[in-house]
Each structure stands twice: as structure tokens, then as C-alpha cells.
Design an enzyme around this catalytic site. Structure first.
Site, PDB file in Angstrom:
ATOM      1  N   SER A  76      60.171  19.270 -42.434  1.00  0.00           N
ATOM      2  CA  SER A  76      60.642  20.611 -42.117  1.00  0.00           C
ATOM      3  C   SER A  76      59.572  21.657 -42.428  1.00  0.00           C
ATOM      4  O   SER A  76      58.902  21.583 -43.452  1.00  0.00           O
ATOM      5  CB  SER A  76      61.901  20.922 -42.924  1.00  0.00           C
ATOM      6  N   ASP A 134      62.396  19.252 -32.484  1.00  0.00           N
ATOM      7  CA  ASP A 134      62.940  18.832 -33.782  1.00  0.00           C
ATOM      8  C   ASP A 134      63.486  17.413 -33.813  1.00  0.00           C
ATOM      9  O   ASP A 134      63.366  16.743 -34.821  1.00  0.00           O
ATOM     10  CB  ASP A 134      64.041  19.816 -34.202  1.00  0.00           C
ATOM     11  N   LYS A 144      71.132  18.089 -37.666  1.00  0.00           N
ATOM     12  CA  LYS A 144      70.675  17.082 -38.621  1.00  0.00           C
ATOM     13  C   LYS A 144      71.781  16.065 -38.930  1.00  0.00           C
ATOM     14  O   LYS A 144      71.531  14.864 -39.058  1.00  0.00           O
ATOM     15  CB  LYS A 144      70.157  17.739 -39.899  1.00  0.00           C
ATOM     16  N   ARG A 195      65.376  32.293 -39.387  1.00  0.00           N
ATOM     17  CA  ARG A 195      65.245  31.494 -38.161  1.00  0.00           C
ATOM     18  C   ARG A 195      65.762  32.234 -36.943  1.00  0.00           C
ATOM     19  O   ARG A 195      66.440  33.250 -37.045  1.00  0.00           O
ATOM     20  CB  ARG A 195      65.994  30.165 -38.321  1.00  0.00           C
ATOM     21  N   TYR A 245      74.898  28.065 -43.421  1.00  0.00           N
ATOM     22  CA  TYR A 245      73.495  27.965 -43.010  1.00  0.00           C
ATOM     23  C   TYR A 245      73.273  26.842 -41.981  1.00  0.00           C
ATOM     24  O   TYR A 245      73.728  25.705 -42.183  1.00  0.00           O
ATOM     25  CB  TYR A 245      72.564  27.744 -44.229  1.00  0.00           C
ATOM     26  N   CYS A 287      56.690  22.169 -41.103  1.00  0.00           N
ATOM     27  CA  CYS A 287      55.314  21.670 -41.126  1.00  0.00           C
ATOM     28  C   CYS A 287      54.682  21.659 -39.736  1.00  0.00           C
ATOM     29  O   CYS A 287      53.688  20.970 -39.508  1.00  0.00           O
ATOM     30  CB  CYS A 287      55.259  20.292 -41.752  1.00  0.00           C
ATOM     31  N   ARG A 338      68.890  24.243 -46.155  1.00  0.00           N
ATOM     32  CA  ARG A 338      69.678  23.041 -46.392  1.00  0.00           C
ATOM     33  C   ARG A 338      69.719  22.751 -47.884  1.00  0.00           C
ATOM     34  O   ARG A 338      68.723  22.896 -48.584  1.00  0.00           O
ATOM     35  CB  ARG A 338      69.080  21.844 -45.654  1.00  0.00           C
ATOM     36  N   HIS A 358      63.209  12.561 -36.510  1.00  0.00           N
ATOM     37  CA  HIS A 358      62.910  13.986 -36.743  1.00  0.00           C
ATOM     38  C   HIS A 358      61.561  14.307 -36.090  1.00  0.00           C
ATOM     39  O   HIS A 358      60.554  14.464 -36.778  1.00  0.00           O
ATOM     40  CB  HIS A 358      62.877  14.232 -38.254  1.00  0.00           C
TER      41      HIS A 358
HETATM   42  P1  GTP Z   1      61.621  22.751 -38.902  1.00  0.00           P
HETATM   43  O1  GTP Z   1      62.259  23.605 -37.880  1.00  0.00           O
HETATM   44  O2  GTP Z   1      61.984  23.148 -40.305  1.00  0.00           O
HETATM   45  O3  GTP Z   1      61.854  21.286 -38.696  1.00  0.00           O
HETATM   46  O4  GTP Z   1      60.026  23.081 -38.895  1.00  0.00           O
HETATM   47  P2  GTP Z   1      58.838  22.745 -37.889  1.00  0.00           P
HETATM   48  O5  GTP Z   1      58.253  21.417 -38.248  1.00  0.00           O
HETATM   49  O6  GTP Z   1      59.256  22.938 -36.497  1.00  0.00           O
HETATM   50  O7  GTP Z   1      57.739  23.841 -38.315  1.00  0.00           O
HETATM   51  P3  GTP Z   1      57.166  25.116 -37.541  1.00  0.00           P
HETATM   52  O8  GTP Z   1      56.429  24.741 -36.291  1.00  0.00           O
HETATM   53  O9  GTP Z   1      58.247  26.108 -37.419  1.00  0.00           O
HETATM   54  O10 GTP Z   1      56.076  25.651 -38.579  1.00  0.00           O
HETATM   55  C1  GTP Z   1      56.415  26.067 -39.864  1.00  0.00           C
HETATM   56  C2  GTP Z   1      55.301  26.852 -40.507  1.00  0.00           C
HETATM   57  O11 GTP Z   1      54.054  26.165 -40.402  1.00  0.00           O
HETATM   58  C3  GTP Z   1      55.085  28.213 -39.847  1.00  0.00           C
HETATM   59  O12 GTP Z   1      54.915  29.182 -40.864  1.00  0.00           O
HETATM   60  C4  GTP Z   1      53.826  28.045 -39.053  1.00  0.00           C
HETATM   61  O13 GTP Z   1      53.122  29.250 -38.933  1.00  0.00           O
HETATM   62  C5  GTP Z   1      53.047  26.997 -39.842  1.00  0.00           C
HETATM   63  N1  GTP Z   1      52.182  26.175 -38.958  1.00  0.00           N
HETATM   64  C6  GTP Z   1      52.565  25.531 -37.831  1.00  0.00           C
HETATM   65  N2  GTP Z   1      51.519  24.889 -37.252  1.00  0.00           N
HETATM   66  C7  GTP Z   1      50.452  25.126 -38.042  1.00  0.00           C
HETATM   67  C8  GTP Z   1      49.064  24.725 -37.988  1.00  0.00           C
HETATM   68  O14 GTP Z   1      48.612  24.011 -37.079  1.00  0.00           O
HETATM   69  N3  GTP Z   1      48.274  25.155 -39.000  1.00  0.00           N
HETATM   70  C9  GTP Z   1      48.742  25.938 -40.027  1.00  0.00           C
HETATM   71  N4  GTP Z   1      47.878  26.307 -40.983  1.00  0.00           N
HETATM   72  N5  GTP Z   1      50.038  26.343 -40.096  1.00  0.00           N
HETATM   73  C10 GTP Z   1      50.873  25.939 -39.133  1.00  0.00           C
HETATM   74  C1  SPV Z   2      64.737  21.551 -40.800  1.00  0.00           C
HETATM   75  O1  SPV Z   2      64.919  21.998 -41.938  1.00  0.00           O
HETATM   76  O2  SPV Z   2      64.132  20.477 -40.598  1.00  0.00           O
HETATM   77  C2  SPV Z   2      65.210  22.305 -39.620  1.00  0.00           C
HETATM   78  C3  SPV Z   2      66.118  23.414 -39.838  1.00  0.00           C
HETATM   79  O3  SPV Z   2      64.888  21.967 -38.504  1.00  0.00           O
HETATM   80  S1  SPV Z   2      67.717  22.870 -40.227  1.00  0.00           S
HETATM   81  O4  SPV Z   2      68.532  22.966 -39.018  1.00  0.00           O
HETATM   82  O5  SPV Z   2      68.205  23.779 -41.250  1.00  0.00           O
HETATM   83  O6  SPV Z   2      67.689  21.523 -40.690  1.00  0.00           O
HETATM   84 MN    MN Z   3      63.619  20.096 -38.558  1.00  0.00          MN
END
Ligand code: GTP
Ligand code: SPV
Ligand code: MN
Length: 590
Positions: free
Chosen positions: A247, A276, A205, A374, A196, A249, A68, A225
Site C-alpha cells: 500500500s 490495485d 480488500k 484519497r 474508512y 508504494c 485500514r 494486490h
Molecule cells: P494503495 O492505493 O495504498 O494500494 O497505494 P499505491 O501502491 O497505489 O501507491 P501510489 O501510486 O498511490 O503511491 C503512493 C505514494 O508513493 C505517493 O505519495 C506517490 O507520490 C509515491 N510514489 C509513487 N511512485 C513513485 C516513484 O516512482 N518514486 C517515488 N519516489 N515516489 C513514488
Molecule cells: C491499500 O491500503 O492498499 C489501498 C487502500 O489500496 S484501502 O482501500 O484502504 O485498502
Molecule cells: Mn492497495
């Protein structure tokens, strides 16, 4: 199709964009198959190994179109003040004019697809309808996974139903001619110059957060979110939580966690509702109920493997679109942190031959997959998918969790003293930047409720709305803060994370049920160690002390950051948040 306004709008947009033809997306399997064939022959997607990955495709974006672009994203309200100090603002007149010059003739020689979609089960009290016009077949294929598309939506719209007008064109995919524009007062979104995900899947979003948050304030609900998950105990009682992390996290990972070995005897079962976005309403029982308006996951690939997220590994084995990952010679895919050995060769996310150990001119290792690569996969593929996904009333939320990526300062978990304090905790959240947004990696920024890039109006009003919502509930959820990312002095994570996070969620639900006491600190309640089930986890008391340390010096610094952040809202910031700020200062002084 009986909807005159919709027809007129499509015609008007076609006049501007000048497509070769117009195709309405009906949501049928037959049409989907045709679109896939078309996407393959046009080179938009590559079909993957259909034995190993049935129904799966690979797509590559342009090199500078991988996340984004928040600096090109605008809230276009008539008054600048209504967008607030944290949003980029442009006047609607200028925004329409600027974008129109890019949209003009942008679809020449291309097909214009019209996608009627519903966020939320069609016809539910939660649901909102959008219609996305796009010249990207990749967008169409993604929308078919992420939203409810087609005839049923048009039928529901009838002759004059309300819908969000979503216009997208790839145009030249030129970052200098890229704009992501939101017109909440017109219920309209214009996105141009990108291909993207977050910039172009306008139901996500753009509609479900930026436009929906604006609507939600008027209609007195919340568009957030947040992931939504249920934790079922052996007695069959399911406690639902909603959690907001910025995002990349950990929302997706938490939403479908697998209980760790040490807790297996407790027979918990996890139900994934969403990863999400959460739309939440106060129901007639005075509690907060939530739905996930989406039907798919648009998840981060790197780091996804059978250890970190086995449910997702199962989910993305079929009917999945992969974006910007490595293509292996056998027609399967790979990314950093995927299962199996590092492949000996492949085609990287930019379409170039790749081998492990390759470095660029500056000696930096060449990534096989982009850090924000992704996959798009249907929720129903997920082994832990909730059986209540189509329920029009959603699920009742017991706890709201805020969290960020903080190497220092924030303890593993703490509980707010009450709703108002919880809103303060959410409003003062901060996190280190990730690959999900274009910007400086690792830099700490304030990201209230993980909504900084997604709030469609003045955030001061958003905080006030949260305060009001709390007062309107008989039975408000308790509010917590977590940090899975605290590090020791060598920069190593102190907490193992992933499935082990269930130990923290267990404590949170016990607090909601009033089953355990807690220790009071200046920032909130923290667990007595004896109330955290550490069975099977090799983590000593010293490590726990580090995870839960509340360092006065660091917090006094943090308070300065909070004050500076609050100050930018001037008189608009709700008085209650200043009260909470003063109270926190006072608790640290004594
Ligand atoms: P968006 O789709 O961008 O909104 O992200 P999200 O909040 O769904 O994050 P996601 O669960 O995809 O995790 C993103 C990154 O954080 C990945 O590389 C994971 O491996 C890492 N991660 C997720 N949970 C944990 C955790 O509990 N501990 C650690 N150390 N890393 C984590
Ligand atoms: C984020 O960035 O929080 C996502 C991926 O979940 S996107 O759809 O690109 O916003
Ligand atoms: Mn997100």
C-alpha cells in the site's frame, strides 16, 4: 427478486440491525442523484464547486478512522492453523457473537442499503458477485464508482446464484467497537465500527483479496494486490505487466505513467487496466490472463499532481469523491503536493480552519489533508484507460513485478532466475510502513507479494499455490523485483521515479522478448547499463552504481530476517523456498 436465500439473509440482518427502512440499490442514474441529495442534506458529503469539479463531493471521516486497521482485521476459520501465523485469527463462533453485540440495533433510525455488486464484468468467467448491506450512504456512493452495481447483477444471480454476504455498519464509529471479520468458509464478511475505505468498501480488500484468495486457491487461480498495465510499442504490440507493491508504494502511479521526455521519440503508449487488484487465470493457451475486478480507483491524494501523475489529475476532475482533503474557499480541494500554490486558507481534513504554517501544541505542522487522504474516481475517466476493461478474458501477462519501499539494499531492478526463484523473491519482499495502514511509519516489515494484510488463508499454503500455478503454465510470466525508493547517504531518492520508471519497464519487456542479455548476480539478473535507455536523464554512472549495488553485508543481514520470517511457518513452508534460501546463501558465500 427471486433469490430466496438473498431475501432471507437481508431480512435476518435487518432483524439484527433494526434499520428504519431498507433501500435496494439498482444502479440507475436517477437513484444515484437521489442518494447524492440525501448525502448532502445529511451532511455525509459536501458538494464541491460544480463548475470546476462537476459531480464531485468531499467527505470527512472520524479522526481515528483514516486508514485500514490491520490489528482489528481477522480471518475467522474453524481451525486457527488455516489462517496461518501471519493473520489475526478468531473462531467463527466468537467472532459472530462479538460482532453481533455491536451490530444489534446499530441501524436504529437509519436506512439500510442493499448493494448487489459484481467484481469483474457481469457474467465473465472471472466475475464474483457480492451483496453489501450498509448504513453508510458514503459507502453506497463509493461502491457505485468502484464496482458494477444493480439490476444486471441480480438478474445474473437468478434464483440461487452464489454471492458473498457482506455486512457493514458504521455503528458508533468507535475504534474500541471496530471489527473487520472474514469468514471464508461461509463466504461472509462482517465489518463494523468504521467508515474508512479499505475497512468498509467490502468489494475491495475484503472480497477481492481476502475472500477471493481463499476461493482462488480452490479454483486454481490468483487474486493479487497488483496493478495491471499495457505498454504499446510503435508497431502496435502491447506487452502487459502485473505489479505487486505494498500500500502507498506506487501502484496507481505506475499503472498510468506518462512516458518521460527522453523516451517520447519511441512513441510508447500506456494502457491502464487496474491500479490495485488483479485476478489472474491460466487460459487454454497456457498463459496467465488478468482482469481488474474493480471499475474505479481509490487512490492516495498527497503527492498527486500534473508532474507526478497527469493522467490521474485528469481522472479526478469529475464524478469523484474526495476523502479527508483540504476544502478551499472556492469549493475546490487541495492536499500536500497538489498542483498550484499552497492556499492561503481553507478547512482542513478534520473540518477546522487552516492556514499554511500552522503548528499543533507540540510544534508539529498541521497537515491540510491527511497523509492517507484519497479520491474515488471511475476508471473510465482516465485518459489512459484500457479499451479491454470489459473483455471477459482479460489481458495476457508477460511479466510479474514485485517491489517495495526500501531505502537500502534492493537494487533498482533485478530478474529472478526462474518461476520458483521468482516465488522466493515475492515471498521475501519487504517494505517500509506507510500512512495507508495504522502503525509505525518507516519501519521495515516483510510483506510477501504485498499480500501480508490481504491473504485469506495460511501464507505457507499461498506460497505453495504460487509454486503450483507456475508448474501449470506452458508460458509463465517472468518475475522481476524493483525498488524506486533507494536513497543515498543523505536520504535522497537516487532514482527520479514516476514516468522515468518506463526505462525499467522497457528493459523488463525486452527481457521477456529475449532481446537483451543480462548480468548474473547472487540475487538474480541485472541490466547491463548499456541496455537501459537513459536518453534525457541526467544520471551518471556513479549514481547507477549506487542504485545497483549489491552489498554482501546487508544481504547477509537480510538472509537472517528471511530465515526468521520463514521459520514461523514451521513445517508448512514449501521445501522449495528453503532450497532457494540455501541457494542464495551459497551464492553469497562464493
Ligand atoms: P494503495 O492505493 O495504498 O494500494 O497505494 P499505491 O501502491 O497505489 O501507491 P501510489 O501510486 O498511490 O503511491 C503512493 C505514494 O508513493 C505517493 O505519495 C506517490 O507520490 C509515491 N510514489 C509513487 N511512485 C513513485 C516513484 O516512482 N518514486 C517515488 N519516489 N515516489 C513514488
Ligand atoms: C491499500 O491500503 O492498499 C489501498 C487502500 O489500496 S484501502 O482501500 O484502504 O485498502
Ligand atoms: Mn492497495
Amino acid at each position: 427478486m427471486q433469490h430466496k436465500k438473498l431475501k432471507d439473509w437481508v431480512n435476518k440482518m435487518a432483524q439484527m440491525c433494526e434499520p428504519e427502512k431498507i433501500v435496494w440499490i439498482d444502479g440507475s442514474d436517477i437513484q444515484k442523484k437521489q442518494l447524492e441529495q440525501e448525502a448532502m442534506s445529511g451532511g455525509e458529503v459536501i458538494q464541491l464547486n460544480q463548475e470546476k469539479l462537476p459531480g464531485c463531493f468531499l467527505h470527512r471521516t472520524a479522526k481515528d478512522d483514516v486508514a485500514r486497521t490491520e490489528h482489528l482485521t481477522f480471518i475467522c476459520t474453524r481451525k486457527k492453523h488455516d489462517a496461518g501465523p501471519t493473520n489475526n485469527w478468531m473462531s467463527p463462533r466468537l467472532a459472530y457473537k462479538k460482532a453481533a453485540t455491536i451490530f444489534k440495533g446499530a441501524m436504529k433510525g437509519r436506512t439500510m442499503y442493499v448493494i448487489p455488486f459484481s467484481m469483474g464484468p457481469v457474467g465473465s468467467t472471472f466475475a464474483k458477485v457480492g451483496v453489501e448491506i450498509t448504513d453508510s450512504i458514503y459507502v453506497v456512493l463509493n461502491m457505485l464508482i468502484m464496482t458494477r452495481v444493480g439490476e444486471a447483477v441480480l438478474r445474473h444471480l437468478g434464483k440461487d446464484g452464489e454471492f458473498t454476504k457482506c455486512l457493514h455498519s458504521k455503528a458508533e464509529l468507535d475504534i474500541n467497537k471496530r471489527l473487520i471479520l472474514h469468514f471464508p468458509e461461509d463466504n461472509t464478511i462482517w465489518s463494523v465500527g468504521s467508515g474508512y475505505g479499505g475497512n468498509v468498501l467490502l468489494g475491495k480488500k475484503c472480497l477481492s483479496l481476502r475472500i477471493a484468495s481463499f476461493i482462488a486457491r480452490k479454483e486454481r487461480w490468483l487474486a493479487e494486490h497488483m496493478l495491471i498495465m499495457g505498454i504499446e510499442d510503435p508497431n502496435g504490440r502491447i506487452g502487459y505487466i502485473a505489479a505487486a507493491f505494498p500500500s502507498a508504494c506506487g501502484k496507481t502511479n505506475l499503472a498510468m505513467l506518462v512516458p518521460p521526455e527522453g523516451l517520447k521519440v519511441k512513441n510508447y503508449r500506456i494502457w491502464t487496466v487496474g491500479d490495485d487488484i488483479a485476478w489472474m487465470r491460466i487460459d487454454s493457451d497456457g498463459s496467465l490472463w488478468a482482469i481488474n475486478p474493480e471499475t474505479g480507483f481509490f487512490g492516495v491524494a498527497p503527492g498527486t499532481n500534473s508532474k507526478t501523475n497527469p493522467n490521474m489529475v485528469a481522472t479526478i476532475k469529475k464524478n469523484t469523491i474526495y476523502t479527508n482533503v483540504l476544502l478551499k474557499p472556492d469549493g475546490t480541494v487541495w492536499w500536500e503536493g497538489a498542483d498550484g500554490d499552497v492556499p492561503a486558507e481553507g478547512i482542513d481534513w478534520q473540518g477546522r480552519p487552516w492556514k499554511p504554517g500552522m503548528a499543533d501544541a507540540n510544534g508539529v505542522p498541521v497537515k491540510a489533508a491527511h497523509a492517507n487522504s484519497r479520491f474515488t474516481a471511475p476508471v473510465v475517466n482516465c485518459p489512459s484507460a484500457s479499451y479491454r476493461l470489459e473483455q471477459h478474458h482479460g489481458v495476457p501477462i508477460s511479466a510479474i513485478i514485485f517491489g517495495g519501499r526500501r531505502q537500502h539494499l534492493a537494487p533498482l531492478v533485478y530478474e529472478s532466475f526462474n518461476w520458483q526463484h521468482g516465488v522466493f523473491v515475492g515471498a521475501t519482499m519487504a517494505s517500509e510502513l506507510t500512512a495507508a495502514q495504522v502503525g509505525k511509519l518507516g519501519q521495515v516489515r516483510r510483506d510477501p507479494m504485498a499480500m501480508l494484510p490481504f491473504c485469506g488463508y495460511n501464507m505457507a499454503d499461498y506460497f505453495r499455490h504460487w509454486l503450483t500455478m507456475g508448474k501449470s503454465m506452458v508460458n509463465p510470466p517472468k518475475i522481476f523485483h524493483v525498488n524506486w525508493f533507494r536513497c543515498d547517504e543523505n536520504g535522497k531518492f537516487l532514482w527520479p521515479g514516476f514516468g522515468e520508471n518506463l526505462r525499467v519497464l522497457e528493459w523488463i519487456l525486452q527481457r521477456c522478448a529475449g532481446r537483451v542479455r543480462a548480468k548474473e548476480t547472487p540475487i538474480g539478473y541485472v541490466p547491463f547499463y548499456s541496455d537501459l535507455d537513459m536518453t534525457g536523464l541526467n544520471l551518471g554512472e556513479a549514481a547507477l552504481d549506487e542504485l545497483f549495488a549489491i552489498e554482501k553485508k546487508g544481504w547477509l543481514e537480510e538472509l537472517k530476517g528471511i530465515k526468521a520470517f520463514f521459520n514461523q511457518f514451521k513445517k508448512d513452508l514449501p521445501e522449495e523456498l528453503w532450497q532457494e534460501y540455501e541457494a542464495l546463501c551459497a551464492r553469497f558465500k562464493t
